[in-house]
Scaffold this active site. Sequence first.
Site, PDB file in Angstrom:
ATOM      1  N   LYS C  83       0.688  -1.191  -0.030  1.00  0.00           N
ATOM      2  CA  LYS C  83       0.022  -0.143  -0.065  1.00  0.00           C
ATOM      3  C   LYS C  83       0.748   1.368   0.019  1.00  0.00           C
ATOM      4  CE  LYS C  83      -4.325  -1.858  -0.033  1.00  0.00           C
ATOM      5  NZ  LYS C  83      -5.165  -1.337  -0.923  1.00  0.00           N
ATOM      6  N   GLU C 105      -9.793   7.078   2.743  1.00  0.00           N
ATOM      7  CA  GLU C 105     -10.672   6.001   3.311  1.00  0.00           C
ATOM      8  C   GLU C 105      -9.871   4.980   3.565  1.00  0.00           C
ATOM      9  OE1 GLU C 105     -10.136   5.949   0.039  1.00  0.00           O
ATOM     10  OE2 GLU C 105      -9.612   3.917  -0.343  1.00  0.00           O
ATOM     11  N   SER C 376       1.420  -9.444  -1.069  1.00  0.00           N
ATOM     12  CA  SER C 376       1.259  -8.288  -0.967  1.00  0.00           C
ATOM     13  C   SER C 376       1.201  -7.646   0.215  1.00  0.00           C
ATOM     14  CB  SER C 376      -0.233  -8.067  -1.654  1.00  0.00           C
ATOM     15  OG  SER C 376      -0.950  -8.980  -0.951  1.00  0.00           O
TER      16      SER C 376
END
Lengths: 281, 281, 411, 411
Positions: C83, C105, C376
């Site tokens: 991220k 968000e 990930s």
Amino acid sequence: MANNPALAAAFERDEPAFVPYLAAGDPDYDASIEYVEALARGGADVIELGLPFSEPIAEGTTIQDAIVRALDAGMTPDRYFEFVEDLDVDVPLVCMTYYNLLYQYGDELGPRPFVEKAADVGLTGFVVPDLPAEEADPLRAACDEFDLDLVFIVAPTTRGERLDRMREQVSGYVYVQARLGTTGARDDVSDQTEVSLSRIDDWDVPKAVGFGIKEGDHAARIVRAGADGAIVGSALVDIVAAGEENDDPVADVADRLETKAHELKQGALRGAEQRAEASGD
Amino acid sequence: MANNPALAAAFERDEPAFVPYLAAGDPDYDASIEYVEALARGGADVIELGLPFSEPIAEGTTIQDAIVRALDAGMTPDRYFEFVEDLDVDVPLVCMTYYNLLYQYGDELGPRPFVEKAADVGLTGFVVPDLPAEEADPLRAACDEFDLDLVFIVAPTTRGERLDRMREQVSGYVYVQARLGTTGARDDVSDQTEVSLSRIDDWDVPKAVGFGIKEGDHAARIVRAGADGAIVGSALVDIVAAGEENDDPVADVADRLETKAHELKQGALRGAEQRAEASGD
Amino acid sequence: GKFGQYGGQYVPEALMPAIEELTDAYERYVLDNEDGFMDEFRERLRDFGGRPTPLQYADQLSERYDTDVYLKREDLLHGGAHKLNNALGQVLLAKYMGKDRIIAETGAGQHGTATAMAAAHLDMPCEIYMGRTDINRQRPNVFRMRLNGAEVNPVTVGRGTLKEAISETMRDWATTVETTHYVIGSIVGPDPFPRMVRDFHRVISDEMREQSLDRLGRLPDSVLACAGGGSNTMGAFAEFVDDDAVDLVAVEAGGSSLTVDEDEGVAPNSATLSTGVEGVLHGARTKLLQDSDGQIMESHSVSAGLDYAGVGPELAYLVDEGRVTPVNVGDDAALEGFHRLSQEEGIIPALETAHAFGYLHENPDAVGDVTLINVSGRGDKDLETVIEETEKRDLDVDVEMSVFESSGGAM
Amino acid sequence: GKFGQYGGQYVPEALMPAIEELTDAYERYVLDNEDGFMDEFRERLRDFGGRPTPLQYADQLSERYDTDVYLKREDLLHGGAHKLNNALGQVLLAKYMGKDRIIAETGAGQHGTATAMAAAHLDMPCEIYMGRTDINRQRPNVFRMRLNGAEVNPVTVGRGTLKEAISETMRDWATTVETTHYVIGSIVGPDPFPRMVRDFHRVISDEMREQSLDRLGRLPDSVLACAGGGSNTMGAFAEFVDDDAVDLVAVEAGGSSLTVDEDEGVAPNSATLSTGVEGVLHGARTKLLQDSDGQIMESHSVSAGLDYAGVGPELAYLVDEGRVTPVNVGDDAALEGFHRLSQEEGIIPALETAHAFGYLHENPDAVGDVTLINVSGRGDKDLETVIEETEKRDLDVDVEMSVFESSGGAM
């Protein structure tokens, strides 16, 4: 510019239009019928009738809550069309909803089946807050085919080329957003209204101003500033919400809505008089 | 090889030595005095008297718990020396503790002040489980100076050069560890004893075997296998722990310790007879 | 700004100017490296983020499946997931654009924590919208955001999860658009977000491709990545899209079932690419989990980060084109994948990531001789969930936690 | 195997043969790279561990303190702390030695999780000894060990914390020494552990030195690292020891006070290098927190990982030699350092690490023009502690967590 004669007529009278909004089916089907009819009795010239969508990204909490109530009570696009047919009102109805519901309706993807049905039940046009002019060609084409109008929202941030693109697409009326943000009643009505109106002064559609109009005086002020109509949503939805919360009889809530509508309509008329005096007409 | 005549004498009698262990001050000063004296009455030839250290890395849970009890009851090195002086026993006492307590005692760092004091109160030697031969020079020197002995532990894993190094350092007796692991009573006494003893057959110190001896028969077996003495700790500490847990009168616990000591001593004697018979002496 | 018929800009008019401003900035700074933006971005990704991340040979899995399995270790990126690539890129871009406030968000909290970290690093005030339900079940991530100095705004409407948080953040943006940049957390939303977020994550496949060529002297036969919104997926695929021989497999959350409860408006999965229908949500036309009226479904997955009813429009397009193969893996198989990677490779993956390993386990013959899997994120955030969900089930791979109940000694 | 008078091998005889075997293996594999051991170690550190870790310029701190502050990002290593360097090295060594079982002690759980990860990665059975008290207050780390397939053995004796766990692991080793390797978690214990653990962590300063020369064309004026047992400390210092112009500062936990309660046997700090007295513990002669009798004190720090009454013998030596400067920072200043790094740089550090930033804050003029700080680990494990301890205090830097109490909407 207008496709729909009924909607055009609502703005052609020699007085400012009062354009209230309610979500269809809030808090339930039957009560909502009463409430919308009360708005008409109170002096509505056009009614924006919301078709609830599960992700209303352009709405503030007040209307968001109304949408949740209506969805929970079983409102769907098909029930919405029945709702329109069941309504006993003599003012043009504009469907306010999000693009995905228009897009999914019927057997093929795309807005045409929805527009056809809308025309069939007597709706006069659309406001679709998540559909900017750039993405509007298919809906525009369907509206033209079925003589319905497509209203766009001009925001305080809309400038230059964007205004030109929208001017090409808009019909029925233009929804002038009085301030940034989402829908919701505020005590202040922005001075931005006059500035915003001046940017679209030469457009050949009526200009209705919304966002934050809550009282008759607000309506008067925006009409004095040049608006052809006053759009009011949250202040009316608040009455529905309060009624629901207090378990008030439907008839009482309907009376309150009618009274509020009357106050707002009178405010708009007062504003028109003041404008006339000011300009020496 | 021996520095201390009293300790040497204990192994020079014509019978196997019984070498019990208790932690000084477990569960408290006065009871502990009684218990140690009971061991002497029961037939102890040498007593390993533990000086409790807060991090007893070589002990199993039984002795670890004893150490915690003794520390909680206020045992310190100075109290330990008083304790030794207060004891009314006629067997040589060997101090079993960890190196840091020897190292910190007195005004200068290093084991000499502790050893001097130990000699003063009549202790005869040391077992220091966390002090291998490689690190033992300072303690060895102090022991030689004050005529005390320094016992080393030979483990089942001790081989080759390590045995030689230890042989140079050891005096008094050698503590033969019967199996791998920490102290603690077990039902089996390893067959490893014989093998271990054979490795140090030609050393000129008595060989006492410990780890896992719990009953007279165990003591008999290791003596039969060639041990000059049987070291027993956990089986005795268990009696102290049980007495403490059940709040038994000190005299009763002391009696049980004496009985147990007697059983173990008799077992050792039995082992010696069996060995004599087997070798045709 | 479209991917076939997908993508577009379906947002309130008030946001359109910001979207146009962002498009301009994206083209200048990201695509044209104006003012050395991309150089600074790459340098900060390296020094602050810890790039490049390794491509690791998985000894145990390779042996088990008789195929060479390599792990792209995005779990080692600062914050514990891919991220940060995007969050750092967007916060830096906002700075170059002269914005002085960041909003975002977050669902499970991974994007929120990455954004909060990036904002702290770049000294930008930051507010995160998060559903009330998610706040209560993702406390550690809320702590992390607050510790990094971000405000966390609870969203109480609806079910109080990701999709409500997105809507709420869009509302904030509609009010504050002149001073504020909205850091969208996946390759979703109106153009240019899907392109831009992909380009910030493109570094993943850029490194994978280079590491593969360097190490193996060849490209892989397949690349596997889990897919929710799809940011790690497109990050892992982007540079391989033109390599026709490389299979690109997007592993979605099959949840507890692929069937849908229309009456309740609930899809017990988030297999949008496999089962979704084209529609418009959160600014873009893409595949969606929706009922026949067009109302958005509540999606479900044991993994909160895959739990979203939409998917990036570019992935929808690549699936329609046949370039990306959508597959899905249920909750049980994902949990087993989680335990297997933890026990056999010493890597505790995010539950999202675990889906890719669930797929590998069920289809070891489908991945060719060399497969690269995008790890990930790490699974620290999922410990409580995994333990709870594992206890409910009778899995092939398992672990019991009785050490907390026991009170006996060690010896 | 001695550092001046420090070090040595004070262990039960049963362990001595294992220590000799280990010394032999250390010399052959680690020092002489026999069978390519060090090559494999470095490769696995890179691919599995994520090395090299970055040396990052800290924009905000540099500006605040008007000195160039660089962060060595060991928090980005797999598992979230420098601990993996050593755990991976020792488990790999055990494998080369033909051992088939791994045991380790752990306090806060960082070394235990690193060992469990390394053991899973290298397919070695693994048991971790951990105090009952620590198990209950470090649940996430216990989960992680269990998920990685390690057994966790509760130690109930004494206070049930690190020092009891070390003693217990030594006991296990004394029983199983022929098949088992004991992975000690710091530069403590009998020789060759202090040398060997240092050498596995040496990669930290090796990279720091090279990164410093590459990036700045010069060596730093000072290197700061927190010090408990001292493994991250020696890892960060080792390659700089011969660079006389580089100040090496070991930041210990000052806890709540440097004074000692002899009667209770409690030192409310772990400032062993600053206040400890030479003695023998856990296999080595070193500085210790002990009472005048030589009984070991219960140390204390808000940071569980620094909470140890001993310290590596090499550090004790380097302090006596004047090469390493011991300083200490109390709980409050460490907490403030934690919040400052989180809020200003977007890095949530381990509470251990935070002590170094507490020192920097109190002594910004003492570190010279360029200072390198070892960010030894990330703080995810410390979230609950930090929030609890912060609430108790009136700190200069603070953060409130009321988002959980509030129930209002976002708009």
